[in-house]
Design a protein around this motif. Structure first.
Motif, short mmCIF file in Angstrom:
data_model
loop_
_atom_site.label_atom_id
_atom_site.label_comp_id
_atom_site.label_asym_id
_atom_site.label_seq_id
_atom_site.Cartn_x
_atom_site.Cartn_y
_atom_site.Cartn_z
N MET A 169 0.82 -1.19 0.00
CA MET A 169 0.00 0.00 0.00
C MET A 169 0.86 1.25 0.00
SD MET A 169 -3.12 -1.02 -0.17
CE MET A 169 -4.02 0.46 0.19
N SER A 170 2.17 1.12 0.05
CA SER A 170 3.01 2.31 0.09
C SER A 170 3.22 2.85 -1.31
CB SER A 170 4.36 1.95 0.69
OG SER A 170 5.23 3.06 0.62
N SER A 171 3.18 4.17 -1.44
CA SER A 171 3.45 4.80 -2.73
C SER A 171 4.88 5.31 -2.78
CB SER A 171 2.47 5.94 -2.96
OG SER A 171 2.66 6.94 -1.98
N GLY A 172 5.70 4.93 -1.83
CA GLY A 172 7.08 5.34 -1.82
C GLY A 172 7.35 6.50 -0.88
N CYS A 173 6.32 7.08 -0.31
CA CYS A 173 6.50 8.21 0.61
C CYS A 173 5.99 7.81 1.98
CB CYS A 173 5.72 9.43 0.13
SG CYS A 173 6.28 10.06 -1.44
N PRO A 184 -16.05 -12.52 -19.85
CA PRO A 184 -14.74 -12.60 -19.19
C PRO A 184 -14.74 -11.92 -17.81
CG PRO A 184 -14.51 -11.88 -21.46
CD PRO A 184 -15.98 -11.88 -21.15
N VAL A 185 -13.96 -12.47 -16.90
CA VAL A 185 -13.81 -11.93 -15.55
C VAL A 185 -12.38 -11.43 -15.41
CG1 VAL A 185 -13.82 -12.51 -13.10
CG2 VAL A 185 -15.51 -13.54 -14.64
N HIS A 186 -12.22 -10.22 -14.87
CA HIS A 186 -10.89 -9.66 -14.65
C HIS A 186 -10.77 -9.14 -13.24
CE1 HIS A 186 -11.17 -9.61 -19.04
NE2 HIS A 186 -9.85 -9.69 -19.00
N ASP A 187 -9.56 -9.22 -12.69
CA ASP A 187 -9.22 -8.66 -11.39
C ASP A 187 -8.03 -7.74 -11.58
OD1 ASP A 187 -11.06 -9.97 -9.61
OD2 ASP A 187 -9.91 -11.80 -9.88
N TYR A 188 -7.91 -6.75 -10.69
CA TYR A 188 -6.75 -5.87 -10.77
C TYR A 188 -5.65 -6.42 -9.88
CZ TYR A 188 -3.96 -1.71 -11.33
OH TYR A 188 -2.95 -0.85 -11.65
N ASP A 189 -4.49 -6.66 -10.46
CA ASP A 189 -3.31 -7.15 -9.72
C ASP A 189 -2.53 -5.92 -9.27
OD1 ASP A 189 -0.76 -8.01 -8.94
OD2 ASP A 189 -0.80 -9.70 -10.35
N PHE A 190 -2.65 -5.59 -7.97
CA PHE A 190 -2.00 -4.38 -7.45
C PHE A 190 -0.49 -4.49 -7.48
CE2 PHE A 190 -6.27 -4.05 -5.78
CZ PHE A 190 -6.55 -2.72 -5.99
N ALA A 216 1.37 -6.17 -9.83
CA ALA A 216 1.79 -5.98 -11.22
C ALA A 216 1.25 -4.67 -11.82
CB ALA A 216 1.33 -7.16 -12.08
N GLU A 217 0.31 -4.04 -11.11
CA GLU A 217 -0.34 -2.81 -11.55
C GLU A 217 -0.97 -2.96 -12.93
OE1 GLU A 217 2.64 0.26 -11.19
OE2 GLU A 217 2.40 0.33 -9.01
N ARG A 218 -1.77 -4.05 -13.07
CA ARG A 218 -2.49 -4.27 -14.33
C ARG A 218 -3.67 -5.20 -14.10
NH1 ARG A 218 -1.02 -9.20 -16.98
NH2 ARG A 218 0.49 -10.34 -15.74
N TRP A 219 -4.60 -5.19 -15.05
CA TRP A 219 -5.75 -6.08 -15.01
C TRP A 219 -5.32 -7.45 -15.50
CZ3 TRP A 219 -10.19 -4.94 -12.70
CH2 TRP A 219 -10.46 -3.60 -12.44
N VAL A 220 -5.77 -8.50 -14.84
CA VAL A 220 -5.44 -9.88 -15.21
C VAL A 220 -6.71 -10.71 -15.28
CG1 VAL A 220 -3.13 -9.77 -14.19
CG2 VAL A 220 -5.05 -10.56 -12.81
#
Length: 124
Positions: free
Chosen positions: A1-5, A100-106, A108-112
């Motif tokens: 959950m960290s954005s680097g800051c 089709p069913v998709h989930d967001y892979d946090f 990898a930062e993409r839909w899978v």
């Protein structure tokens, strides 16, 4: 959950079956960079120095749903309910049987492809 800051907070994972007659958020296991996190039920104790992040996932197969979450809280002799929504609007989640069913892979930062789609793919 960290954005680097600043520091990172590991979220507590919750799943909501929006197809249920009375949808209720249920604690589910999660992971933090590969480390398993057990499901932990309410109540949680929080403070300014020990906060919690809740990641709520609404899922449906049959519903075209508008929904909000409500979080009841108590502390210091007071209590209340906080409405969790999409900037004043309900969240919207739709099921589409046979689609089709998709989930967001946090990570990898993409839909899978989701499990249901992957299970239906040729050769499985």
């Amino acid at each position: 959950m960290s954005s680097g800051c600043g520091g990172a907070l590991t979220p507590r994972m919750f799943d909501v079956d929006l197809d249920a007659e009375r949808p209720v958020a249920r604690s589910v296991p999660g992971n933090d960079t590969g480390e398993p996190i057990p499901a932990v039920s309410f109540p949680y104790r929080v403070s300014a120095s020990d906060p919690e992040v809740l990641l709520v996932t609404g899922r449906t197969a049959r519903c075209d749903c508008d929904w909000v979450a409500e979080l009841r809280w108590s502390g210091g002799g007071r209590s209340g309910t906080v409405r969790i929504d999409d900037d004043g609007r309900p969240f919207r989640t739709s099921g589409a049987p046979g689609r089709p069913v998709h989930d967001y892979d946090f990570t990898a930062e993409r839909w899978v492809a989701g499990a249901e789609e992957a299970d239906a793919s040729p050769g499985s």
